[in-house]
Write an enzyme that holds these catalytic residues in place. Structure first.
Site, PDB file in Angstrom:
ATOM      1  N   CYS A  40       1.055  -0.802   0.266  1.00 53.56           N
ATOM      2  CA  CYS A  40       0.270  -0.264  -0.108  1.00 53.56           C
ATOM      3  C   CYS A  40       0.612   1.299   0.024  1.00 53.56           C
ATOM      4  O   CYS A  40       0.923   2.112  -1.066  1.00 53.56           O
ATOM      5  CB  CYS A  40      -0.781  -0.199   1.015  1.00 53.56           C
ATOM      6  SG  CYS A  40      -2.396  -1.372   1.087  1.00 53.56           S
ATOM      7  N   HIS A  61      -1.460   6.268   2.167  1.00 55.16           N
ATOM      8  CA  HIS A  61      -1.755   4.855   3.349  1.00 55.16           C
ATOM      9  C   HIS A  61      -2.020   5.800   4.825  1.00 55.16           C
ATOM     10  O   HIS A  61      -2.591   5.434   6.199  1.00 55.16           O
ATOM     11  CB  HIS A  61      -0.772   3.730   3.350  1.00 55.16           C
ATOM     12  CG  HIS A  61      -0.562   2.797   3.915  1.00 55.16           C
ATOM     13  ND1 HIS A  61      -1.271   1.968   4.268  1.00 55.16           N
ATOM     14  CD2 HIS A  61       0.493   2.424   5.506  1.00 55.16           C
ATOM     15  CE1 HIS A  61      -1.082   0.935   5.666  1.00 55.16           C
ATOM     16  NE2 HIS A  61      -0.053   1.426   5.979  1.00 55.16           N
TER      17      HIS A  61
END
Length: 481
Positions: free
Chosen positions: A71, A125
């Site tokens: 991510c 993220h």
């Protein structure tokens, strides 16, 4: 009379030119852990009518790739137009702004140029990255459980002091969409569109599903026949590097998942079912937001992009999640539908050009006529306008195994070549060559096979253009706290 006619013609030309030069709105659906398995991509099990409709109105890319299948680095790369090896961040533990104070990001550039910028749900993220650069900001929310049995489990684990606190790997309750967080994300997006209908905007709508846990309302589970899901082969590629795949610890952290060994067929099928239900849940939220765009008469001057931060495994190779250089983890869905006030919308076109998520920022800067910073990616606007146009000769990704080992990989769209190197000396520890002409999966490492020597040499040369052996990898990762 002639003068009046001439005046009308001039006015029409001016208005048309003005419309063509007007900067468009940008709406980006950024989905977490979504592999290239949707109805429009030929899936026999995915139920995604709204995303399929969007594909029918734009250009669907068959060969889109991320720069790292995890991510944080993937999202930083998308939002800066810079590759992970340029940023030197390869883990989820290092926020962008802890290391790079001056790198110009997408929200910064668009904010500076008069756009209202919107972040909803999971975009970066790390929620701290560029938080002040968003005109409207809704942070990603924690996972919620609605099944009473699962809520009780989570409460018990919390009382026991379980850390990190993770409940079951899936949840299914007969509730409205907004009972789970992606339904609320769609609600916030609709509210933002209503508020900004008279402004220019760059809007990211970050949907967290189908990331674990696979939590979605029961009606989306009911769309699917669990018996239609085949259990994938658990075989690993012959000759695979020992660290090419992970022990899928991300899934094993959830309650009820065995800590050792493979999952049995029953649990495997349940999780595959949950993944598909989560994708259908996200599809419905896309439909709601797109309907609002139409209702507000914004579709005609809004470019819509649907994308994912990386692919995903749901039992293939006996593995789960992402965290690899494999094709199934690095290839992603990408759909781009142009606004209709400008050039004629490319309806239902498919492109086989190689493109990368790192190309998004330079593409949007090009589209909107903004002078951007220096990018690693490039504008793919020419391909959007002419989908049959060829893209790059190759696309690259990487994945580190700690500080000492770096895996670097390149694909030409048919073959994938990977080297696992010593991060300091760039010594090649092992190479892999996989064929992907007809499948996301490949079960034999053909590296070293004389029959494929020319193919391997070609891919190796392409790989070393991006990852030269005489250049050490930048390391900016901070230790996990």
């Amino acid at each position: 009379m002639k003068k009046l006619f001439l005046l009308i013609c001039i006015t029409c030309c001016v208005l048309k030119l003005s419309a063509q030069n007007e900067k468009p709105n940008i709406l980006i659906f950024y989905v977490d852990d979504l592999r290239a398995e949707l109805g429009c991509y030929g899936s026999e099990t995915a139920i995604t009518p709204n995303i399929d409709k969007l594909a029918s109105e734009g250009v669907m890319f068959n060969k889109a790739y991320v720069q790292q299948a995890i991510c944080a680095p993937s999202r930083m790369s998308t939002l800066t137009g810079l590759r992970p090896e340029t940023l030197g961040i390869y883990s989820i533990f290092t926020p962008l702004r802890k290391v790079h104070k001056d790198v110009v990001s997408m929200p910064q550039l668009f904010n500076k140029n008069g756009y209202k910028t919107v972040s909803i749900g999971k975009v970066y993220h790390h929620s701290s990255d560029d938080k002040k650069e968003w005109s409207i900001y809704h942070a990603k929310e924690a996972n919620s459980y609605n099944d009473p049995k699962h809520k009780a489990i989570l409460e018990r684990l919390e009382k026991e002091g379980k850390k990190p606190l993770k409940g079951p790997a899936y949840d299914m309750a007969d509730v409205e969409d907004e009972a789970y967080k992606d339904g609320r994300a769609a609600k916030y997006a609709i509210e933002a569109l209503q508020k900004l209908k008279d402004d220019k905007f760059l809007m990211f709508v970050g949907f967290s599903k189908p990331h674990l846990p696979f939590n979605a309302p029961k009606k989306y589970w009911d769309l699917h026949d669990r018996n239609s899901f085949k259990i994938p082969s658990r075989d690993k590629p012959e000759g695979v590097y020992r660290l090419a795949l992970t022990n899928w610890g991300e899934l094993k952290g959830y309650h009820g998942i065995p800590k050792e060994g493979d999952l049995d067929d029953e649990l495997t099928r349940t999780l595959i079912h949950g993944y598909h239900a989560s994708v259908s849940y996200v599809d419905a939220q896309v439909g709601k937001v797109m309907q609002t765009l139409d209702d507000l008469d914004l579709r005609k001057n809004t470019m819509v992009i649907f994308m994912s931060d990386h692919g995903y495994k749901i039992g293939e190779y006996g593995a789960w999640c992402k965290h690899s250089n494999m094709e199934i983890d690095t290839r992603v869905p990408l759909i781009i539908s142009r606004e209709t006030n400008f050039k004629k919308r490319k309806v239902g076109k498919t492109s086989n050009a190689l493109v990368e998520n790192v190309d998004l920022f330079p593409t949007l800067a090009d589209l909107c006529g903004l002078e951007g910073p220096s990018f690693d990616g490039k504008s793919i606007l020419p391909i959007i306008n002419k989908p049959n146009k060829k893209g790059d000769a190759y696309a690259t990704s990487l994945f580190s195994r700690g500080k000492k080992i770096m895996g670097v990989t390149a694909t030409d769209g048919k073959w994938r070549y990977t080297e696992w190197r010593n991060s300091t000396t760039n010594e090649i520890l092992q190479a892999e060559l996989y064929e992907h002409k007809n499948s996301l999966l490949s079960f034999t490492n053909l590296s070293g096979d004389k029959k494929y020597a020319k193919t391997e040499a070609k891919l190796k040369a392409l790989l070393e253009q991006q990852f030269p052996r005489d250049k050490a990898f930048l390391q900016n990762d901070m230790p996990r706290k």
